[in-house]
Write an enzyme that holds these catalytic residues in place. Structure first.
Site, PDB file in Angstrom:
ATOM      1  N   CYS A  39       0.822  -1.213   0.000  1.00  0.00           N
ATOM      2  CA  CYS A  39       0.000   0.000   0.000  1.00  0.00           C
ATOM      3  C   CYS A  39       0.857   1.263   0.000  1.00  0.00           C
ATOM      4  O   CYS A  39       2.063   1.220   0.201  1.00  0.00           O
ATOM      5  CB  CYS A  39      -0.888   0.045   1.246  1.00  0.00           C
ATOM      6  SG  CYS A  39      -1.941  -1.387   1.509  1.00  0.00           S
ATOM      7  N   CYS A 320      15.263  25.528  -7.065  1.00  0.00           N
ATOM      8  CA  CYS A 320      15.520  26.091  -5.733  1.00  0.00           C
ATOM      9  C   CYS A 320      15.768  24.997  -4.703  1.00  0.00           C
ATOM     10  O   CYS A 320      16.305  25.272  -3.632  1.00  0.00           O
ATOM     11  CB  CYS A 320      14.374  26.993  -5.312  1.00  0.00           C
ATOM     12  SG  CYS A 320      12.745  26.229  -5.324  1.00  0.00           S
TER      13      CYS A 320
END
Length: 364
Positions: A39, A320
């Site tokens: 999952c 950035c």
């Protein structure tokens, strides 16, 4: 090339699945030994006992170990993909984009209007009905710009009167139908990535914004670019958005280390100078705020560089995330510090130009 990502500690990962922390999407997958299923970290299924789980960096590793994908959280799909319960609605919108939907219509499809509204607010920064209106206006503006007359556009776009069409254009575009033929709207769309969906905005003059959809203050960022460029923002498609989606996909496949997109990097002279220096930081490497300030020949401007870094509107494309503190520690990433760590690890593992040790991926 397959990524060998550095995982958080097992204690951190188990805590994330207990808390169903969707912010850890893309960082790891959890597999349950007793069920044979794997999952996402944010899966809503019952939390398994600690001794019954093991963790994997990728879905491919979990499958190779013999686990099957969970049918509830769909870990083989990119995070943010349209959920199964919305597929029929999206198909109907695609088949008839001019249809006016009511809450009653949604309920007839077995959908909760509140749930639908919440999903669109999370994924598009607008309500379902605002999404429909901006899409319909976007299609109408396209028709006007292609030379179609106002009357045909109005009725062909599902408006019941010319006055209603004019009022909608003034509200959403700020133009009359005649002047809208010369307007250049900014279109926005979602781009799915392993780290969650991103919102891209752009038009004829280039890309205006690319940010992760869960970034705080993103709605205000859209308002800022609309004011900055004096253009309306509408839901729709555009070639610059298609190019952005392709190049972002190539980046996450390890096939692209730089981007060839036209960017609308409007800002102050200092901001644009900082952003240009960000573009010069090589893939897989980092620079400090102080180093950037020195390259700008203003060594005392490290804090100002940090602010300009935070004002960057192009996540990943204007990197950035490659800026760190002088001591090498990470700080200040609007998309979430865990994403910054993931991106730096990804780039370092897909380049031969550095020998730096991957950063540990701790909790956000």
């Amino acid at each position: 090339m397959n990524a060998i990502m550095t995982l958080p500690t097992e204690a951190q990962m188990y805590k994330a699945i207990v808390q169903r922390d969707a912010r850890m999407e893309g960082v790891f997958f959890v597999a349950v030994k007793t069920t044979g299923i794997f999952c996402r970290p944010g899966c809503k299924a019952k939390t398994p006992k600690r001794e019954n789980v093991e963790f994997f960096a990728t879905s491919a590793e979990a499958q190779a170990a013999g686990y099957r994908a969970c049918r509830r959280c769909h870990p083989l799909e990119l995070s943010g993909a349209t959920p199964v319960w919305l597929n029929d609605l999206f198909q109907r919108i695609k088949d008839d984009p001019n249809r006016r939907w009511t809450n009653g219509d949604l309920e007839l499809l077995g959908l909760s209007p509140t749930r639908v509204r919440r999903w669109f607010q999370e994924q598009y920064q607008m309500t379902f009905h605002a999404y429909l209106r901006t899409q319909r206006i976007g299609l109408a503006v396209d028709r006007l710009r292609s030379g179609e007359d106002v009357t045909s556009t109005a009725f062909g776009s599902g408006f019941e009167s010319l006055s209603g069409f004019r009022d909608s254009l003034r509200k959403w575009v700020g133009e009359t139908p005649t002047s809208a033929k010369q307007t250049e709207p900014i279109f926005t769309t979602r781009i799915l990535t392993p780290l969650g969906p991103m919102l891209a905005a752009g038009g004829d003059s280039g890309l205006c914004l690319l940010e992760f959809a869960d970034r705080k203050m993103l709605a205000k960022q859209f308002q800022r670019i609309s004011r900055l460029f004096q253009q309306p923002i509408l839901v729709g498609s555009h070639e610059i958005l298609n190019q952005t989606a392709r190049q972002i996909q190539q980046y996450f496949q390890g096939e692209r280390t730089s981007f060839t997109l036209t960017l609308r990097m409007d800002g102050t002279s200092f901001q644009t100078a900082v952003w240009q220096h960000l573009l010069a930081i090589p893939y897989g490497q980092t620079a400090s705020y102080r180093q950037l300030a020195e390259r700008l020949k203003n060594p005392t401007a490290a804090r100002a560089v940090g602010r300009a870094n935070g004002d960057n509107r192009f996540a990943i494309v204007v990197p950035c995330h490659r800026v760190v503190r002088s001591d090498g520690h990470l700080c200040g990433y609007a998309g979430g510090l865990w994403r910054k760590k993931w991106l730096l690890n990804w780039e370092r593992q897909h380049t031969n130009s550095t020998g730096q040790i991957p950063l540990p991926l701790g909790p956000p």
